[in-house]
Design an enzyme around this catalytic site. Structure first.
Site, PDB file in Angstrom:
ATOM      1  N   GLU A  98     139.461  72.970  19.184  1.00  0.00           N
ATOM      2  CA  GLU A  98     139.197  72.786  20.543  1.00  0.00           C
ATOM      3  C   GLU A  98     137.644  73.347  20.989  1.00  0.00           C
ATOM      4  OE1 GLU A  98     141.084  71.105  22.920  1.00  0.00           O
ATOM      5  OE2 GLU A  98     142.920  71.101  21.464  1.00  0.00           O
ATOM      6  N   CYS A 153     134.771  75.159  29.457  1.00  0.00           N
ATOM      7  CA  CYS A 153     134.443  73.951  28.487  1.00  0.00           C
ATOM      8  C   CYS A 153     134.310  72.670  28.882  1.00  0.00           C
ATOM      9  CB  CYS A 153     135.285  74.162  27.408  1.00  0.00           C
ATOM     10  SG  CYS A 153     137.100  73.815  27.882  1.00  0.00           S
TER      11      CYS A 153
HETATM   12  P1  NAD Z   1     133.151  81.815  19.584  1.00  0.00           P
HETATM   13  O1  NAD Z   1     133.262  80.697  18.749  1.00  0.00           O
HETATM   14  O2  NAD Z   1     131.964  82.749  19.542  1.00  0.00           O
HETATM   15  O3  NAD Z   1     134.374  82.464  19.371  1.00  0.00           O
HETATM   16  C1  NAD Z   1     135.899  82.027  19.537  1.00  0.00           C
HETATM   17  C2  NAD Z   1     136.719  82.939  18.670  1.00  0.00           C
HETATM   18  O4  NAD Z   1     136.286  82.781  17.580  1.00  0.00           O
HETATM   19  C3  NAD Z   1     136.903  84.252  19.059  1.00  0.00           C
HETATM   20  O5  NAD Z   1     138.005  84.914  18.911  1.00  0.00           O
HETATM   21  C4  NAD Z   1     135.870  85.138  18.163  1.00  0.00           C
HETATM   22  O6  NAD Z   1     136.233  86.343  17.688  1.00  0.00           O
HETATM   23  C5  NAD Z   1     136.166  84.070  16.868  1.00  0.00           C
HETATM   24  N1  NAD Z   1     134.858  83.891  16.072  1.00  0.00           N
HETATM   25  C6  NAD Z   1     133.592  84.208  16.180  1.00  0.00           C
HETATM   26  N2  NAD Z   1     132.915  84.184  15.023  1.00  0.00           N
HETATM   27  C7  NAD Z   1     133.756  83.842  14.159  1.00  0.00           C
HETATM   28  C8  NAD Z   1     133.397  83.474  12.798  1.00  0.00           C
HETATM   29  N3  NAD Z   1     132.176  83.384  12.198  1.00  0.00           N
HETATM   30  N4  NAD Z   1     134.708  83.382  11.947  1.00  0.00           N
HETATM   31  C9  NAD Z   1     135.916  83.227  12.449  1.00  0.00           C
HETATM   32  N5  NAD Z   1     136.013  83.487  13.893  1.00  0.00           N
HETATM   33  C10 NAD Z   1     135.066  83.807  14.564  1.00  0.00           C
HETATM   34  O7  NAD Z   1     133.148  81.054  21.041  1.00  0.00           O
HETATM   35  P2  NAD Z   1     133.088  81.745  22.443  1.00  0.00           P
HETATM   36  O8  NAD Z   1     131.454  81.960  22.537  1.00  0.00           O
HETATM   37  O9  NAD Z   1     133.944  82.706  22.470  1.00  0.00           O
HETATM   38  O10 NAD Z   1     133.433  80.489  23.403  1.00  0.00           O
HETATM   39  C11 NAD Z   1     132.546  79.359  23.953  1.00  0.00           C
HETATM   40  C12 NAD Z   1     132.840  78.246  23.198  1.00  0.00           C
HETATM   41  O11 NAD Z   1     133.965  77.597  23.414  1.00  0.00           O
HETATM   42  C13 NAD Z   1     131.933  77.103  24.128  1.00  0.00           C
HETATM   43  O12 NAD Z   1     131.229  76.186  23.375  1.00  0.00           O
HETATM   44  C14 NAD Z   1     133.069  76.355  24.846  1.00  0.00           C
HETATM   45  O13 NAD Z   1     132.810  74.951  25.178  1.00  0.00           O
HETATM   46  C15 NAD Z   1     134.086  76.368  23.836  1.00  0.00           C
HETATM   47  N6  NAD Z   1     135.541  76.430  24.373  1.00  0.00           N
HETATM   48  C16 NAD Z   1     136.372  75.120  24.255  1.00  0.00           C
HETATM   49  C17 NAD Z   1     137.467  75.092  24.953  1.00  0.00           C
HETATM   50  C18 NAD Z   1     138.189  73.723  24.868  1.00  0.00           C
HETATM   51  O14 NAD Z   1     139.448  73.707  25.216  1.00  0.00           O
HETATM   52  N7  NAD Z   1     137.852  72.941  24.175  1.00  0.00           N
HETATM   53  C19 NAD Z   1     137.825  75.998  25.863  1.00  0.00           C
HETATM   54  C20 NAD Z   1     137.135  77.165  26.169  1.00  0.00           C
HETATM   55  C21 NAD Z   1     135.709  77.206  25.324  1.00  0.00           C
END
Ligand code: NAD
Length: 457
Positions: free
Chosen positions: A211, A245
């Protein structure tokens, strides 16, 4: 990070078969609901600390939405779990065919910080309903919410059934995925990290639901109701200070309505958040300095026609409208994920589609129009995850609609029955009676081609 022993204990618990019964699943859903109710005030405090969300906003987008998802699952679970009879093709008559939904096993759910409760617990509802054991990984950037969710989960469930983890994503998630084979990974977050998750999962052929994010366009046609459009766009774009998002990332407005729309948007923003949004109860904050700094760069990519004030110490950015956008600048290349709304005018649909096509497969798409013909043309012309006509983002609150992206905005979907299906394996079974066993089915086949052609066509 959980130890291998802790993860193995989750696997062992799954293997006992305890989680598969209807009674067990219902009881766990009720437990989750009970802790959400018990800790309601603490949840509000945590979300206020992390993102300055008001209780009202929390109910609509966080805890209330999860409770409503639980209620829906409790109501429907019995019917979801029943094997589904399907028709049998001529070749196999008089066999019967059915599909059994069975749990996947031990699943990993990873969530981001923007809706830190909802995006961790909503998929959890589906995973529990489908009879899985679960490892939860919350976002390290919404610390207060992560702390209260940890308390709730550990109070309600055994650690060998639902194991809560937190901490640095790269370390914790890759640590777990490298030493333990999950049966499914459900990831919500950025496209960039989504690719890393996909690659790690591929090593063990672990299925994933992604997602992700992207730039969701919002089109306002020449025949749109501008007052309604401006209210509905402003509501979603500036809710949670734009860190949503499915928020409209930018607006493409027909050139004949640009000035009207800007005027109405300004009016609505003052009605919603007053002359000084910084002091308003219903206006949120940016999650951290890193995100704040990223957003501040976008101010250079166009002309500010409303808002533009900020305060780094308070992580405050005023709801901001921008025009005269430099189309090759970062604000039109990256997902904004903050309270800045670029407004771009278009003359004909082709030129607007040209802009949209620069960021393929948006998670959401919105069109405001009073023409059924235009609505249909727009919906067919853009390849998006989900969206609305004359509205923005509310599609995700309907349990009966699948929620998810496509291509760069993700794959797979959830909410309601779609969550149950995402966390279930669909086991296909054919049951053939023994009283009917025509010799035609068996070798030698010589001379049977005509008959086979009649049966298989
Ligand atoms: P992110 O990708 O930085 O982090 C999300 C999760 O991934 C966190 O739990 C984090 O600890 C983990 N993570 C971070 N780096 C990682 C790695 N290298 N390996 C494994 N796990 C890792 O995202 P964010 O900044 O927390 O969220 C923002 C993004 O999420 C935006 O792009 C937004 O559009 C998207 N988003 C999508 C939805 C949806 O339903 N499609 C909902 C909310 C947010």
């Amino acid at each position: 990070m959980p130890s291998l022993n802790e993860l193995a204990a989750v696997r062992q618990f799954f293997d006992t078969g305890t989680t598969t019964s209807y009674a067990f699943r219902i009881q766990q859903l009720q437990r989750l609901k009970a802790v959400l109710e018990k800790y309601e005030e603490k949840i509000y405090q945590a979300l206020y600390n992390d993102l300055k969300k008001s209780p009202e906003e929390c109910w609509v987008t966080e805890n209330g939405l999860v409770i409503s998802e639980i209620n829906f699952a409790i109501k429907k679970l019995e019917s979801w779990m029943k094997p589904k009879r399907v028709r049998t093709n001529l070749l196999n008559l008089p066999s019967k065919s059915f599909i059994m939904s069975e749990p996947l096993g031990v699943v990993l759910i990873i969530s981001p910080w923007n809706y830190p409760l909802h995006l961790l617990l909503n998929p959890l509802v589906g995973a529990i309903a489908a009879g899985n054991c679960i490892v939860l990984k919350s976002s390290e950037f919404a610390e207060a919410t992560s702390a209260i969710v940890k308390i709730m989960i550990e109070e309600a469930f055994g650690r060998n059934y639902i194991l809560f983890t937190e901490g640095d994503g790269a370390e914790v998630v890759s640590g777990m995925m490298n030493q333990f084979v999950f049966d499914h990974v459900f990831y919500t977050g950025s496209t960039q990290v989504g690719k890393i998750i996909y690659q790690m999962a591929a090593n063990n052929l672990v299925p994933v639901t992604l997602e992700l994010g992207g730039k969701s366009p919002c089109v306002v046609e020449s025949d749109a109701d501008i007052n309604i459009a401006s209210k509905r766009i402003a509501l979603t774009k500036f809710s949670n200070a734009g860190q949503m998002c499915v928020a409209p990332d930018y607006v493409l407005v027909h050139e004949s309505k640009k000035e009207d729309l800007i005027g109405e948007l300004k009016k609505q923003l003052i009605l919603f958040f007053g002359e000084n949004p910084k002091a308003h109860d219903n206006y949120g904050r940016i999650i951290n300095q890193k995100q704040f700094d990223r957003l501040m760069h976008y101010f250079n990519d166009g002309k500010i026609v409303h808002g533009g004030k900020s305060d780094k110490n308070d992580l405050y950015i005023e709801p901001t409208l921008m025009t005269d956008i430099q189309m090759e600048s970062a604000v039109m290349k990256e997902e904004i994920f903050g309270p800045l709304l670029p407004i771009i005018s278009f003359g004909d649909r082709e030129s607007a589609l040209n802009i949209i096509s620069k960021n393929k497969n948006p998670l959401a798409f919105y069109v405001f129009t009073s023409s059924n013909k235009k609505e249909k043309e727009w919906l067919q012309a853009v390849a998006f995850g989900g969206g609305c006509v004359n509205n923005a983002s509310w599609h995700l609150t309907n349990h009966n609609l699948p929620f998810g992206g496509r291509g760069f905005s993700g794959n797979g979907q959830y909410h309601g029955k779609y969550s149950f299906d995402t966390f279930s394996h669909k086991k296909a079974v054919m049951k053939t009676p023994t009283w009917f066993d025509p010799s035609i089915k068996y070798p030698p086949f010589k001379g049977k081609l005509k008959l086979f052609k009649w049966v298989i066509r």
